[in-house]
Design an enzyme around this catalytic site. Structure first.
Site, PDB file in Angstrom:
ATOM      1  N   GLU A  34      -4.959  -3.685   4.813  1.00  0.00           N
ATOM      2  CA  GLU A  34      -3.623  -3.460   4.261  1.00  0.00           C
ATOM      3  C   GLU A  34      -2.544  -4.132   5.106  1.00  0.00           C
ATOM      4  O   GLU A  34      -1.602  -4.739   4.579  1.00  0.00           O
ATOM      5  CB  GLU A  34      -3.346  -1.956   4.146  1.00  0.00           C
ATOM      6  CG  GLU A  34      -4.232  -1.215   3.159  1.00  0.00           C
ATOM      7  CD  GLU A  34      -3.888  -1.528   1.710  1.00  0.00           C
ATOM      8  OE1 GLU A  34      -2.950  -2.306   1.457  1.00  0.00           O
ATOM      9  OE2 GLU A  34      -4.576  -0.986   0.816  1.00  0.00           O
TER      10      GLU A  34
ATOM     11  N   ARG B  24      -0.300  -7.254   3.611  1.00  0.00           N
ATOM     12  CA  ARG B  24       1.103  -6.894   3.388  1.00  0.00           C
ATOM     13  C   ARG B  24       2.013  -7.424   4.490  1.00  0.00           C
ATOM     14  O   ARG B  24       3.039  -8.052   4.210  1.00  0.00           O
ATOM     15  CB  ARG B  24       1.252  -5.373   3.280  1.00  0.00           C
ATOM     16  CG  ARG B  24       0.482  -4.755   2.124  1.00  0.00           C
ATOM     17  CD  ARG B  24       0.802  -3.280   1.994  1.00  0.00           C
ATOM     18  NE  ARG B  24      -0.138  -2.592   1.104  1.00  0.00           N
ATOM     19  CZ  ARG B  24       0.209  -1.667   0.225  1.00  0.00           C
ATOM     20  NH1 ARG B  24       1.471  -1.306   0.094  1.00  0.00           N
ATOM     21  NH2 ARG B  24      -0.702  -1.080  -0.533  1.00  0.00           N
TER      22      ARG B  24
ATOM     23  N   ASP C 124     -13.039  -5.753  -5.628  1.00  0.00           N
ATOM     24  CA  ASP C 124     -12.304  -6.746  -6.410  1.00  0.00           C
ATOM     25  C   ASP C 124     -11.992  -8.046  -5.681  1.00  0.00           C
ATOM     26  O   ASP C 124     -12.383  -9.136  -6.101  1.00  0.00           O
ATOM     27  CB  ASP C 124     -11.012  -6.127  -6.966  1.00  0.00           C
ATOM     28  CG  ASP C 124     -10.184  -5.402  -5.896  1.00  0.00           C
ATOM     29  OD1 ASP C 124     -10.621  -5.331  -4.730  1.00  0.00           O
ATOM     30  OD2 ASP C 124      -9.094  -4.900  -6.233  1.00  0.00           O
TER      31      ASP C 124
ATOM     32  N   GLU D 147      -1.613  -6.199 -11.222  1.00  0.00           N
ATOM     33  CA  GLU D 147      -2.734  -7.097 -11.501  1.00  0.00           C
ATOM     34  C   GLU D 147      -2.642  -7.788 -12.865  1.00  0.00           C
ATOM     35  O   GLU D 147      -2.899  -8.994 -12.989  1.00  0.00           O
ATOM     36  CB  GLU D 147      -4.061  -6.337 -11.382  1.00  0.00           C
ATOM     37  CG  GLU D 147      -4.470  -6.017  -9.964  1.00  0.00           C
ATOM     38  CD  GLU D 147      -3.672  -4.863  -9.363  1.00  0.00           C
ATOM     39  OE1 GLU D 147      -3.590  -4.768  -8.123  1.00  0.00           O
ATOM     40  OE2 GLU D 147      -3.123  -4.055 -10.149  1.00  0.00           O
TER      41      GLU D 147
END
Length: 684
Positions: A317, A321, A449, A586
């Site tokens: 993360e 980010r 994913d 998405e």
């Protein structure tokens, strides 16, 4: 002399050898004749028993031989899509450096209608690629789905990866040689390498033994130059800018310096204590031309963003980010301050790679510079350890310090060498052993994913090299998606991507996260992937749109389920516990790729419908809130959280989707990371 019937002679073995000329042929013949006589003298029942025993032994041995010992890959010719995971079909990229002209693109997409149809009608299926009914099958892959026009060959051997010294044999913090010359895994002195890695961790404010500022000053001519953007040019873009400014104003008023805004209670939410919403939004503001907001965010980053807090953060993360946000802001603005911050953060993230296998730990303490597995499990998420490569590689290329790229290349090589099921990976991997968890779920949703996304995007980032393991693994994985995970619903024939529970049992469940895939597939097709990828991209985009417009709020749920047979009431349905919407990006991301790569404005209309739904149901006085229930317009159950990706990704992709210039971000020169941060494409 007495006459006898025969004469017996006894000769030494040397004499026999001289008589036969030293050859063993006659002796062998005598031996075989003797064995044949012995066999013929056995009773028939004994001979039958021996034959049965030998046959049973051979049959048992065959059962336990691995498949790749039974099949010579060079002699196998399978139908497209039929190859098991260890037999690679010989397909190639359709000229990976070729980009079709607009006329050809329009021909490929001429089946897309010019206007958005009304929801809940047959006409609302915008992209009509239904096969004939007599060919439909719930598990059907596309006809000629895996056929490409040229050949991509897998390497005949895969170099073994040395696991000694915590798997860090490829890590050198050395700027004396070009990065590409230091890419070999064969380093002669791993002990010194580990020492250098630990030195980099001990001195987070330094690069190559000097301060970060001094190091960058020495490479001043190589630093990024600022990009120019014009700002909003039409009403839809202006509406998105207004939505961003409304979100930013609420965050600035009630949560400034904290990670996220709670817009309903008008308070803040803390996760890592890194001002996520500020750093994540930098490039969005720059692209939108919001100079005042960008400058106040820049000042906060310079003066208030510190990484020495004694607090565990998630490697993945923080990488996508914060590190990604800083690097993107640096490349777009040309402001060296962002790169200084990114380099320090990169050093502080390096302890994650001090695992026995080289697969990084998921949690790292930036202040103490230590790392460990997650507290809830000994395993890391597969997508997390494989979705840091774009950022770490870009940090190496931007600073000319190869250590960051090398640690993630080790991860790439180790993941490539692991056994997979038709190119598909389990969603958990152990950082200590470097192996996948047995019987873990296989999914293109949560925890799986972006592994597939980054295979393609890393290949694009590094110059689209032929026979690169990244693109070979990507193509094999999409083959696995087509043959193992893709299904159609029984009545309306919507295409969806399910999951394999325990790695085997199919479940007709698709996360909204999976709706990144249509855009990724289209991006791949634009760079030479086969037409089967294009067909799946279009069908899946169609299905993802249905998950929005079928809901009363016109907003998609976090998870959708699909009918397996005619007994289910609806082809697409949502369970009560999965009906929340988190303002995710998405599907908007996929719409952006479809518009940017085809120029078809239908995708803008689809996105506008969804943007208006967010305006209607998620907008509150202090920002935009996630929802607990998209199935009831009168009771959406506001969840009181605006995560940083709303401003970083969702609004950015809306803005670019509505642009009059579909190359506002040129996809031949930039690649978006998993948090929507554009990073430059390199030539190697």
């Amino acid at each position: 002399m007495t006459k006898t019937d025969h004469v017996a002679l006894t000769l030494p073995s040397t004499s026999i050898a001289s008589i036969t000329g030293g050859a063993g042929g006659d002796e062998g013949n005598l031996s075989r004749k003797s064995l044949r006589r012995s066999w013929n003298q056995l009773p028939r029942c004994q001979r039958n028993l021996i034959i049965m025993a030998i046959t049973a032994f051979l049959f048992t041995a065959l059962l336990f031989l691995p498949g790749d010992q039974l099949i010579n890959i060079k002699d196998v010719h399978l139908k497209p899509g039929a190859a098991p995971f260890h037999i690679r079909r010989e397909n190639t990229l359709q000229n990976p450096h070729h980009h079709p002209n607009l006329e050809k693109e329009n021909k490929l997409y001429d089946d897309v209608p010019a206007a958005v149809a009304s929801p809940m009608t047959d006409g609302s299926r915008l992209i009509k690629t239904k096969p004939a009914k007599d060919k439909l099958d719930g598990r059907m892959a596309y006809a000629d789905g895996n056929t490409a026009e040229h050949v991509v060959k897998l390497p005949e051997t895969v170099a073994a990866i040395n696991d000694n010294n915590n798997g860090l044999i490829d890590i050198v913090n050395n700027v004396d040689q070009p990065i590409e010359e230091q890419s070999s895994l064969a380093i002669s002195d791993p002990l010194n390498i580990r020492t250098e890695l630990e030195e980099a961790i001990r001195q987070p404010f330094k690069l190559a033994g000097v301060s970060i500022e001094s190091h960058l000053q020495n490479m001043e001519t190589e630093l990024a130059k600022g990009q120019h953007f014009h700002g909003a040019t039409n009403e839809r873009q202006a509406a998105v800018v207004a939505a961003f400014k409304h979100s930013w104003a609420g965050y600035k008023t009630y949560a400034w310096g904290h990670d996220n805004l709670k817009p309903v209670s008008q308070s803040s939410h803390e996760w890592f204590g890194l001002g996520l919403s500020i750093v994540d939004s930098l490039d969005t503001m720059y692209i939108m031309g919001l100079e005042d907001e960008f400058n106040e965010a820049r000042d906060w980053v310079k003066n208030s963003l510190h990484f020495h807090t004694n607090r565990d953060v998630n490697l993945f993360e923080v990488t996508i980010r914060v590190l990604g946000g800083l690097l993107s802001a640096y490349h777009l603005s040309g402001d060296k301050m962002f790169l200084v911050k990114a380099a320090e953060l990169g050093n502080r993230l390096l302890p994650s790679f001090l695992s026995p296998s080289g697969i990084p730990y998921s949690d790292v303490n930036l202040g103490e510079r230590s790392a460990h597995s997650p507290k809830w499990s000994p395993d890391s998420s597969t997508s997390e350890v494989t979705t840091i490569q774009l950022e770490f590689r870009d940090l190496s290329r931007s600073t000319n310090v190869p250590i960051f790229e090398r640690v993630v290349n080790v991860v790439n090589d180790k993941i490539h060498a692991l056994d997979k099921s038709h190119g598909l990976v389990p969603i958990f991997i152990n950082a200590n052993t470097g192996t996948f968890r047995n019987y873990a779920t296989i999914s293109l949703g949560a925890r799986g994913d972006s592994y597939y996304e980054y295979l393609l995007k890393q290949w694009l980032q590094t110059g689209r090299k032929d026979n690169d393991n990244l693109i070979l693994d990507y193509m094999q994985a999409i083959d696995g998606v087509l043959t193992q995970l893709m299904r159609r619903t029984p009545r309306e024939h919507w295409v969806y991507i399910g999951e394999l529970i325990n790695g085997h049992d199919f479940k007709p469940k698709m996360d909204h996260l999976t709706c990144y895939l249509p855009g990724t597939l289209l991006l791949g097709h634009d760079n030479g992937m086969p037409d089967s990828h294009l067909l799946l991209a279009k069908d899946l985009l169609d299905t993802c749109y249905q998950t929005y417009i079928r809901q009363p709020t016109q907003l998609a749920a976090e998870i959708s389920y699909f009918a397996l047979n005619d007994k289910d009431d609806s082809d697409i349905y949502v369970k009560p516990n999965d009906a929340h919407n988190l303002l995710r990006p998405e599907f908007i991301e996929s719409l952006y790729y479809f518009y940017a790569l085809t120029g078809n404005r239908t995708y803008q209309d689809m996105g506008w419908n969804i943007f208006q739904a967010f305006e209607k149901h998620s907008k509150v006085a202090a920002g935009y809130t996630s929802l607990g229930n998209v199935k009831n317009t009168l009771n959406t159950r506001m969840r009181d959280l605006m995560e940083s990706f709303w401003m970083s990704e969702t609004l950015k992709y809306f803005y670019l989707l509505f642009s009059d210039n579909r190359k506002e971000i040129d996809l031949e020169k930039w690649v978006f990371n998993s948090e929507g941060h554009p990073l430059p494409v390199y030539q190697h």
